[in-house]
Design a protein around this motif. Structure first.
Motif, PDB file in Angstrom:
ATOM      1  N   GLU A  45       0.822  -1.222   0.000  1.00  0.00           N
ATOM      2  CA  GLU A  45       0.000   0.000   0.000  1.00  0.00           C
ATOM      3  C   GLU A  45       0.847   1.260   0.000  1.00  0.00           C
ATOM      4  O   GLU A  45       0.322   2.365   0.013  1.00  0.00           O
ATOM      5  CB  GLU A  45      -0.921   0.013   1.231  1.00  0.00           C
ATOM      6  N   SER A  46       2.156   1.117   0.077  1.00  0.00           N
ATOM      7  CA  SER A  46       3.033   2.286   0.094  1.00  0.00           C
ATOM      8  C   SER A  46       4.205   2.029  -0.846  1.00  0.00           C
ATOM      9  O   SER A  46       5.282   1.645  -0.429  1.00  0.00           O
ATOM     10  CB  SER A  46       3.505   2.511   1.536  1.00  0.00           C
ATOM     11  N   PHE A  48       6.926   3.357  -3.167  1.00  0.00           N
ATOM     12  CA  PHE A  48       7.685   4.551  -3.531  1.00  0.00           C
ATOM     13  C   PHE A  48       8.496   4.235  -4.790  1.00  0.00           C
ATOM     14  O   PHE A  48       9.417   3.427  -4.750  1.00  0.00           O
ATOM     15  CB  PHE A  48       8.650   4.956  -2.405  1.00  0.00           C
ATOM     16  N   TYR A  72      -1.500   8.485  -6.803  1.00  0.00           N
ATOM     17  CA  TYR A  72      -1.396   8.679  -5.346  1.00  0.00           C
ATOM     18  C   TYR A  72      -2.561   7.999  -4.618  1.00  0.00           C
ATOM     19  O   TYR A  72      -2.424   7.558  -3.499  1.00  0.00           O
ATOM     20  CB  TYR A  72      -1.362  10.166  -4.998  1.00  0.00           C
ATOM     21  N   GLN A  73      -3.712   7.955  -5.271  1.00  0.00           N
ATOM     22  CA  GLN A  73      -4.867   7.347  -4.604  1.00  0.00           C
ATOM     23  C   GLN A  73      -4.669   5.846  -4.384  1.00  0.00           C
ATOM     24  O   GLN A  73      -5.365   5.249  -3.579  1.00  0.00           O
ATOM     25  CB  GLN A  73      -6.138   7.603  -5.414  1.00  0.00           C
ATOM     26  N   GLY A  75      -1.790   4.630  -3.377  1.00  0.00           N
ATOM     27  CA  GLY A  75      -0.635   4.486  -2.478  1.00  0.00           C
ATOM     28  C   GLY A  75       0.683   4.432  -3.220  1.00  0.00           C
ATOM     29  O   GLY A  75       1.665   3.901  -2.705  1.00  0.00           O
ATOM     30  N   GLN A  77       3.756   6.583  -4.937  1.00  0.00           N
ATOM     31  CA  GLN A  77       4.331   7.934  -4.976  1.00  0.00           C
ATOM     32  C   GLN A  77       5.670   7.907  -5.677  1.00  0.00           C
ATOM     33  O   GLN A  77       6.346   6.895  -5.686  1.00  0.00           O
ATOM     34  CB  GLN A  77       4.583   8.455  -3.555  1.00  0.00           C
TER      35      GLN A  77
ATOM     36  N   ARG B  39      -7.126  16.236  -8.466  1.00  0.00           N
ATOM     37  CA  ARG B  39      -6.871  14.807  -8.252  1.00  0.00           C
ATOM     38  C   ARG B  39      -7.675  14.314  -7.056  1.00  0.00           C
ATOM     39  O   ARG B  39      -8.235  15.110  -6.311  1.00  0.00           O
ATOM     40  CB  ARG B  39      -5.374  14.573  -7.982  1.00  0.00           C
ATOM     41  N   GLY B  41      -6.198  12.210  -4.738  1.00  0.00           N
ATOM     42  CA  GLY B  41      -5.214  12.326  -3.660  1.00  0.00           C
ATOM     43  C   GLY B  41      -5.093  11.084  -2.809  1.00  0.00           C
ATOM     44  O   GLY B  41      -5.829  10.110  -2.990  1.00  0.00           O
ATOM     45  N   ILE B  42      -4.156  11.149  -1.856  1.00  0.00           N
ATOM     46  CA  ILE B  42      -3.856   9.975  -1.029  1.00  0.00           C
ATOM     47  C   ILE B  42      -5.018   9.686  -0.081  1.00  0.00           C
ATOM     48  O   ILE B  42      -5.746  10.599   0.298  1.00  0.00           O
ATOM     49  CB  ILE B  42      -2.573  10.190  -0.207  1.00  0.00           C
ATOM     50  N   PRO B  43      -5.185   8.415   0.315  1.00  0.00           N
ATOM     51  CA  PRO B  43      -6.151   8.141   1.388  1.00  0.00           C
ATOM     52  C   PRO B  43      -5.635   8.734   2.707  1.00  0.00           C
ATOM     53  O   PRO B  43      -4.424   8.917   2.854  1.00  0.00           O
ATOM     54  CB  PRO B  43      -6.204   6.617   1.458  1.00  0.00           C
ATOM     55  N   GLN B  46      -2.745   7.065   4.542  1.00  0.00           N
ATOM     56  CA  GLN B  46      -1.479   6.843   3.826  1.00  0.00           C
ATOM     57  C   GLN B  46      -0.221   7.122   4.663  1.00  0.00           C
ATOM     58  O   GLN B  46       0.710   6.310   4.679  1.00  0.00           O
ATOM     59  CB  GLN B  46      -1.457   7.686   2.542  1.00  0.00           C
ATOM     60  N   VAL B  49       0.551   4.178   6.875  1.00  0.00           N
ATOM     61  CA  VAL B  49       1.083   3.019   6.143  1.00  0.00           C
ATOM     62  C   VAL B  49       2.540   3.262   5.756  1.00  0.00           C
ATOM     63  O   VAL B  49       3.390   2.364   5.866  1.00  0.00           O
ATOM     64  CB  VAL B  49       0.227   2.750   4.878  1.00  0.00           C
ATOM     65  N   ASP B  50       2.838   4.493   5.331  1.00  0.00           N
ATOM     66  CA  ASP B  50       4.221   4.822   4.946  1.00  0.00           C
ATOM     67  C   ASP B  50       5.175   4.603   6.118  1.00  0.00           C
ATOM     68  O   ASP B  50       6.265   4.052   5.952  1.00  0.00           O
ATOM     69  CB  ASP B  50       4.320   6.282   4.484  1.00  0.00           C
ATOM     70  N   LYS B  53       5.612   0.918   6.846  1.00  0.00           N
ATOM     71  CA  LYS B  53       6.478   0.305   5.835  1.00  0.00           C
ATOM     72  C   LYS B  53       7.938   0.663   6.080  1.00  0.00           C
ATOM     73  O   LYS B  53       8.823  -0.193   6.004  1.00  0.00           O
ATOM     74  CB  LYS B  53       6.062   0.777   4.442  1.00  0.00           C
TER      75      LYS B  53
END
Lengths: 205, 306
Positions: A45-46, A48, A72-73, A75, A77, B39, B41-43, B46, B49-50, B53
């Motif tokens: 979900e992330s 990069f 981006y929606q 996840g 980037q 847009r 955009g991110i949830p 996010q 989660v980043d 991770k």
């Protein structure tokens, strides 16, 4: 570690050698299953992406950041540095000169890391299959997780590819970094067969 | 468990709440910017989660002791800022470790993280790191001028360096807030806050399309996770500080969320509307009008309010 495990780093001058890693990458065992499953979900979900266009296919990657596709929606980037990225994209044909940069960038990324190729060229050379300076099969030099075919794949296909990649990561099928560590000697020999002027560290984390 | 033990536990709870709140604010900012650009955009989850991770990466490397300590100092700066600010006015436990003179301590902690990060990031050896650091420290010196002027103005006005006493002096109605009693100082401080938050037009430190991505270029895995955690905690801490100093503080969490969110909207609205300044433009900006307004606020506090 015995001396035979150490990398020769022949391409570097004596002064440069101390700046770089002297040990090959190691296989890292996954965590216990429930934790690893959770981490795999977070990894999927992330994503990069390393924003490094290697070939014409990268042009189809840029629309993904715009309002029409908006990755981006999902996840996904862009990241400007290999250190923070988890997805490496080989965006089309890879020339000998680019392969050097691909290897250096890929090795600087921290595991778990995933590789996506765009277009036909990284799979079989595509329209450059008989070119003197283009690599035909990129998976001889890096472990590839998913290939998105087409010449070039449209942004929709790339998004579909990412959705597929996410499913594979969640299922624990993307373990490229460990594969690279396991078959390090084979990958390195293949890379050195192509890159004649090897003036970089053997493993550059 | 004695009162100190309880206080430590409540401070940890405050840290978690502010961390989560800061992350949500960051996601809200990204979402707003995405909507402005048409847009989705991110949830909102996010950033969480980043962080998970990044903490869960299997490998990490170090370029040396200072490289390792950089994010530690940064996080210390963020946590240090928060633990000395009373979050809820009048609450025995959510007032954290507020002491007399904590305002000076907090100002020091705001510097501390950035200086620590500057030392750590330069050891990474990437050329973009020192460029980002030079930009960041230059901008910090510039926005500290109006911010320090505003702080001195309210210290003169309330005759104290204790944040709790400053909040106490603003109780008794909306017109008692510093925002109404000394609007010049508040405007100077809010302009400085735009620079502090580093959103456009003052996003010259990370500047994704210029010096990708500035000081944290070499930071990855758990180091990056720490920097992201700090960004959330530090953002929340700054908002709480501004709310306490200029907007009457908060006596409960809903009021805190409402006020800090409103302060944060200043950065969001300005960020969504303006493109990025060049480094020399941002420094000139802070040393012109915000500084003049800050001096007016100082004189106003000295010769009118006392």
């Amino acid at each position: 570690m015995s001396s035979k495990d150490l990398l020769p780093n022949d391409g570097l001058s004596e002064i440069d050698q101390e700046f770089f890693c002297q040990a090959p990458p190691e296989y890292i065992s996954p965590l216990p299953k429930p934790i690893e499953d959770f981490m795999n979900w977070a990894r999927s979900e992330s994503l990069f992406i390393l924003a490094f266009g290697t070939g014409c296919g990268a042009i189809e990657l840029r629309p993904l950041t715009t309002s029409r596709f908006d990755m981006y929606q999902y996840g996904i980037q862009m990241r400007a540095t290999p250190r923070q990225s988890s997805v490496f994209i080989v965006g089309g044909y890879a020339s000998v000169k680019t392969l050097k940069r691909i290897v250096r960038s890929y090795e600087q990324m921290q595991g778990p890391k995933f590789v996506v190729t765009l277009g036909s060229c990284p799979i079989n050379g595509g329209m450059y299959w008989d070119s003197y300076n283009t690599i035909n099969r990129i998976d001889h030099y890096l472990p590839i997780d998913i290939s998105i075919c087409g010449c070039m794949p449209r942004p929709e296909s790339i998004l579909a590819g990412f959705v597929e990649l996410k499913k594979m990561i969640r299922a624990g099928q993307c373990d490229g970094a460990n594969l690279y560590a396991k078959n390090f000697a084979w990958y390195k020999a293949n890379q050195k067969r192509i890159i004649k002027d090897w003036n970089m560290p053997d493993y550059n984390w | 468990m004695g009162p100190l033990g309880l206080k430590i536990i409540y401070t940890l709870i405050t840290l978690v709440i502010c961390g989560v709140y800061g992350l949500l604010l960051g996601a809200f900012m990204a979402k707003t910017m995405a909507r402005v650009q048409g847009r989705i955009g991110i949830p909102l989850h996010q950033p969480f989660v980043d962080i998970i991770k990044n903490y869960g990466k299997r490998t990490a490397i170090s370029h040396g002791i200072m490289f390792y300590l950089g994010p530690v100092f940064r996080l210390t700066g963020g946590i240090g800022t928060l633990v000395f600010i009373p979050v809820i006015f009048g609450s025995e436990y959510f007032s954290n470790f507020s002491v007399a003179g904590d305002l000076l301590l907090v100002m020091y902690f705001i510097f501390f993280g950035q200086l620590g990060m500057a030392l750590g990031a330069s050891e990474g050896g990437h050329p973009y790191s020192p460029i980002g650091i030079a930009r960041g420290l230059a901008q910090m010196c510039a926005f500290e001028v109006p911010f320090a002027l505003a702080i001195i103005a309210i210290a003169i006005q309330y005759n104290t360096f204790s944040i709790t006493e400053i909040v106490a002096a603003q109780q008794g109605g909306i017109l008692s807030w510093t925002f109404f009693t000394n609007p010049f100082a508040v405007v100077a401080a809010l302009l400085a806050m735009l620079g502090m938050n580093m959103y456009p037009p003052f996003s010259i430190v990370l500047a994704p399309q210029e010096i990708p991505i500035g000081p944290p270029t070499e930071y990855h895995s758990a180091y990056l996770g720490m920097l992201q955690s700090n960004r959330a905690i530090f953002a929340a801490a700054k908002l709480v500080l501004f709310m306490n100093l200029f907007f009457g503080g908060a006596t409960n969490f809903p009021v805190l969320v409402l006020k800090t969110w409103a302060i944060y909207m200043c950065s969001v609205l300005v960020g969504a509307a303006f493109p990025r300044f060049r480094p020399e433009e941002t420094i000139r900006f802070f040393l012109r009008w915000p500084t003049v307004i800050g001096i007016v606020g100082l004189l106003f506090a000295k010769y009118y309010l006392i």
